[in-house]
Scaffold this motif. Structure first.
Motif, PDB file in Angstrom:
ATOM      1  N   GLY A   1       0.776  -1.226   0.000  1.00 52.31           N
ATOM      2  CA  GLY A   1       0.000   0.000   0.000  1.00 52.31           C
ATOM      3  C   GLY A   1       0.806   1.275   0.000  1.00 52.31           C
ATOM      4  O   GLY A   1       0.253   2.361   0.159  1.00 52.31           O
ATOM      5  N   LYS A   2       2.123   1.182  -0.212  1.00 50.36           N
ATOM      6  CA  LYS A   2       2.991   2.355  -0.230  1.00 50.36           C
ATOM      7  C   LYS A   2       3.586   2.506  -1.624  1.00 50.36           C
ATOM      8  O   LYS A   2       4.025   1.535  -2.219  1.00 50.36           O
ATOM      9  CB  LYS A   2       4.096   2.208   0.811  1.00 50.36           C
ATOM     10  N   LEU A   3       3.607   3.725  -2.136  1.00 48.35           N
ATOM     11  CA  LEU A   3       4.102   3.989  -3.483  1.00 48.35           C
ATOM     12  C   LEU A   3       5.611   4.200  -3.455  1.00 48.35           C
ATOM     13  O   LEU A   3       6.135   4.956  -2.634  1.00 48.35           O
ATOM     14  CB  LEU A   3       3.413   5.230  -4.055  1.00 48.35           C
ATOM     15  N   TYR A   4       6.313   3.515  -4.359  1.00 46.44           N
ATOM     16  CA  TYR A   4       7.766   3.637  -4.461  1.00 46.44           C
ATOM     17  C   TYR A   4       8.149   4.095  -5.868  1.00 46.44           C
ATOM     18  O   TYR A   4       7.603   3.595  -6.851  1.00 46.44           O
ATOM     19  CB  TYR A   4       8.445   2.294  -4.176  1.00 46.44           C
ATOM     20  N   ALA A   5       9.102   5.027  -5.941  1.00 48.61           N
ATOM     21  CA  ALA A   5       9.634   5.470  -7.232  1.00 48.61           C
ATOM     22  C   ALA A   5      10.674   4.475  -7.708  1.00 48.61           C
ATOM     23  O   ALA A   5      11.453   3.935  -6.915  1.00 48.61           O
ATOM     24  CB  ALA A   5      10.231   6.862  -7.111  1.00 48.61           C
ATOM     25  N   LEU A   6      10.699   4.218  -9.013  1.00 46.83           N
ATOM     26  CA  LEU A   6      11.672   3.303  -9.611  1.00 46.83           C
ATOM     27  C   LEU A   6      12.499   4.033 -10.657  1.00 46.83           C
ATOM     28  O   LEU A   6      11.975   4.889 -11.383  1.00 46.83           O
ATOM     29  CB  LEU A   6      10.960   2.116 -10.270  1.00 46.83           C
TER      30      LEU A   6
ATOM     31  N   TYR B   1      13.266  -4.504 -11.565  1.00 46.88           N
ATOM     32  CA  TYR B   1      12.308  -3.901 -12.479  1.00 46.88           C
ATOM     33  C   TYR B   1      12.990  -2.913 -13.425  1.00 46.88           C
ATOM     34  O   TYR B   1      13.223  -1.754 -13.087  1.00 46.88           O
ATOM     35  CB  TYR B   1      11.184  -3.241 -11.687  1.00 46.88           C
ATOM     36  N   THR B   2      13.311  -3.412 -14.595  1.00 47.52           N
ATOM     37  CA  THR B   2      13.941  -2.629 -15.650  1.00 47.52           C
ATOM     38  C   THR B   2      13.106  -2.755 -16.921  1.00 47.52           C
ATOM     39  O   THR B   2      12.137  -3.534 -16.977  1.00 47.52           O
ATOM     40  CB  THR B   2      15.363  -3.147 -15.928  1.00 47.52           C
ATOM     41  N   ASP B   3      13.483  -2.028 -17.963  1.00 51.07           N
ATOM     42  CA  ASP B   3      12.764  -2.142 -19.237  1.00 51.07           C
ATOM     43  C   ASP B   3      12.922  -3.548 -19.815  1.00 51.07           C
ATOM     44  O   ASP B   3      12.007  -4.067 -20.471  1.00 51.07           O
ATOM     45  CB  ASP B   3      13.240  -1.081 -20.230  1.00 51.07           C
ATOM     46  N   THR B   4      14.061  -4.188 -19.554  1.00 45.67           N
ATOM     47  CA  THR B   4      14.273  -5.556 -20.020  1.00 45.67           C
ATOM     48  C   THR B   4      13.315  -6.522 -19.336  1.00 45.67           C
ATOM     49  O   THR B   4      12.769  -7.430 -19.965  1.00 45.67           O
ATOM     50  CB  THR B   4      15.728  -6.002 -19.750  1.00 45.67           C
ATOM     51  N   PHE B   5      13.096  -6.303 -18.049  1.00 45.78           N
ATOM     52  CA  PHE B   5      12.154  -7.137 -17.296  1.00 45.78           C
ATOM     53  C   PHE B   5      10.753  -7.022 -17.887  1.00 45.78           C
ATOM     54  O   PHE B   5      10.068  -8.032 -18.106  1.00 45.78           O
ATOM     55  CB  PHE B   5      12.140  -6.705 -15.831  1.00 45.78           C
ATOM     56  N   VAL B   6      10.331  -5.821 -18.157  1.00 42.99           N
ATOM     57  CA  VAL B   6       8.985  -5.602 -18.702  1.00 42.99           C
ATOM     58  C   VAL B   6       8.848  -6.242 -20.075  1.00 42.99           C
ATOM     59  O   VAL B   6       7.825  -6.876 -20.385  1.00 42.99           O
ATOM     60  CB  VAL B   6       8.678  -4.089 -18.771  1.00 42.99           C
ATOM     61  N   ALA B   7       9.873  -6.118 -20.902  1.00 47.07           N
ATOM     62  CA  ALA B   7       9.821  -6.676 -22.257  1.00 47.07           C
ATOM     63  C   ALA B   7       9.706  -8.196 -22.239  1.00 47.07           C
ATOM     64  O   ALA B   7       9.157  -8.791 -23.174  1.00 47.07           O
ATOM     65  CB  ALA B   7      11.057  -6.260 -23.039  1.00 47.07           C
ATOM     66  N   ALA B   8      10.187  -8.831 -21.150  1.00 47.14           N
ATOM     67  CA  ALA B   8      10.182 -10.288 -21.079  1.00 47.14           C
ATOM     68  C   ALA B   8       8.910 -10.865 -20.456  1.00 47.14           C
ATOM     69  O   ALA B   8       8.749 -12.089 -20.386  1.00 47.14           O
ATOM     70  CB  ALA B   8      11.394 -10.762 -20.271  1.00 47.14           C
TER      71      ALA B   8
ATOM     72  N   ILE C   1       4.082   0.363 -12.567  1.00 47.25           N
ATOM     73  CA  ILE C   1       3.629   1.351 -13.548  1.00 47.25           C
ATOM     74  C   ILE C   1       4.835   1.753 -14.394  1.00 47.25           C
ATOM     75  O   ILE C   1       5.908   2.038 -13.864  1.00 47.25           O
ATOM     76  CB  ILE C   1       3.016   2.582 -12.873  1.00 47.25           C
ATOM     77  N   THR C   2       4.647   1.739 -15.704  1.00 45.68           N
ATOM     78  CA  THR C   2       5.737   2.048 -16.624  1.00 45.68           C
ATOM     79  C   THR C   2       5.417   3.280 -17.465  1.00 45.68           C
ATOM     80  O   THR C   2       4.260   3.607 -17.718  1.00 45.68           O
ATOM     81  CB  THR C   2       6.019   0.869 -17.567  1.00 45.68           C
ATOM     82  N   SER C   3       6.476   3.938 -17.888  1.00 47.82           N
ATOM     83  CA  SER C   3       6.378   5.016 -18.867  1.00 47.82           C
ATOM     84  C   SER C   3       7.223   4.585 -20.053  1.00 47.82           C
ATOM     85  O   SER C   3       8.446   4.479 -19.940  1.00 47.82           O
ATOM     86  CB  SER C   3       6.908   6.329 -18.281  1.00 47.82           C
ATOM     87  N   GLY C   4       6.592   4.316 -21.188  1.00 48.58           N
ATOM     88  CA  GLY C   4       7.284   3.630 -22.266  1.00 48.58           C
ATOM     89  C   GLY C   4       7.515   2.207 -21.790  1.00 48.58           C
ATOM     90  O   GLY C   4       6.592   1.531 -21.365  1.00 48.58           O
ATOM     91  N   MET C   5       8.726   1.748 -21.806  1.00 44.80           N
ATOM     92  CA  MET C   5       9.060   0.434 -21.253  1.00 44.80           C
ATOM     93  C   MET C   5       9.754   0.561 -19.900  1.00 44.80           C
ATOM     94  O   MET C   5      10.138  -0.438 -19.296  1.00 44.80           O
ATOM     95  CB  MET C   5       9.974  -0.327 -22.223  1.00 44.80           C
TER      96      MET C   5
END
Length: 233
Positions: free
Chosen positions: A69-74, A146-153, A192-196
């Motif tokens: 329930g806590k928001l974290y910046a990545l 959590y990186t763009d590579t992680f999201v792409a996979a 939550i992502t912006s682009g990838m």
């Protein structure tokens, strides 16, 4: 004459003894001063070593142990404003608009308990208006994952929604649910992502379908408070 020689020899011997004593005194004094200096240096080193490290107030929150329930910046550069400043999550099966579904968007108090098959609605506060998406993935204590590579996979079974700023004020930006056949009950990270690029994360708990059916708002909030307290310990 003999007496003078004896007297001269005695005086010479006394001078030699006095000089030797002075040397010893000087040597002892030097050793004492050297020992004192070494002791002071050791004390200084111990004090410096024992001094606790200062806390960097701007450190990335993802280094903390995640709390539901806590928001974290990545993936955020130091000094940058967060891409998502606050978030509101609503469900469509349990809770009311006057209760947990009526909570305002927050960075610290976000509804995070849902059932399988319960639609999760997202209301982010952000300056971004396009290119946003949200994914529900099994929880990880290492936010560096959590990186763009992680999201792409991610595979097609991963719950996902595109986030689009609604024309109607106050409407949800997007929604999705955890399917019982592919998403077992347990802890998940809503990314939550912006682009990838992952830019924000909130940890949520998914319960079995129907597992919260007898929970009213007060009981839901009590459940979330106990979950948060357990995570901090």
């Amino acid at each position: 004459m003999l007496l003078k020689r004896i007297l001269s020899a005695a005086l010479a011997a006394a001078a030699i003894l006095a000089f030797a004593g002075c040397g010893k005194s000087s040597d002892s004094s030097s050793k004492a001063e050297s020992s004192q200096t070494e002791t002071q240096q050791q004390t200084t080193e111990q004090t410096t070593t024992a001094k606790p490290a200062t806390t960097n107030a701007s450190a990335d929150k993802t280094a903390e142990k995640p709390v539901p329930g806590k928001l974290y910046a990545l993936n955020q550069d130091e000094g940058d404003a967060p891409a998502i400043s606050a978030l509101k999550l609503n469900g469509n099966q349990v809770g009311t608009e006057e209760g947990v579904n009526g909570w305002k968007a927050s960075a610290d108090k976000i509804r995070f308990v849902f059932e399988q098959s319960e639609w999760i609605e997202l209301y982010p506060q952000t300056e971004l208006t396009s290119g946003l998406a949200a994914y529900l993935v099994p929880h990880s204590d290492d936010a560096a994952t959590y990186t763009d590579t992680f999201v792409a996979a991610l595979n097609d079974d991963t719950p996902k929604t595109e986030l689009t700023k609604p024309e109607e004020q106050g409407a949800a930006w997007g929604s999705f649910y955890a399917h019982p056949e592919t998403n077992a009950p347990g802890y998940y990270d809503l990314i939550i992502t912006s682009g990838m690029k992952p830019v924000a994360m909130v940890m949520v708990r998914i319960y079995p379908e129907g597992g919260l059916s007898d929970y009213d708002d007060a009981k839901l909030e009590q459940l979330m408070n106990s979950e948060s307290s357990a995570a901090i310990q």
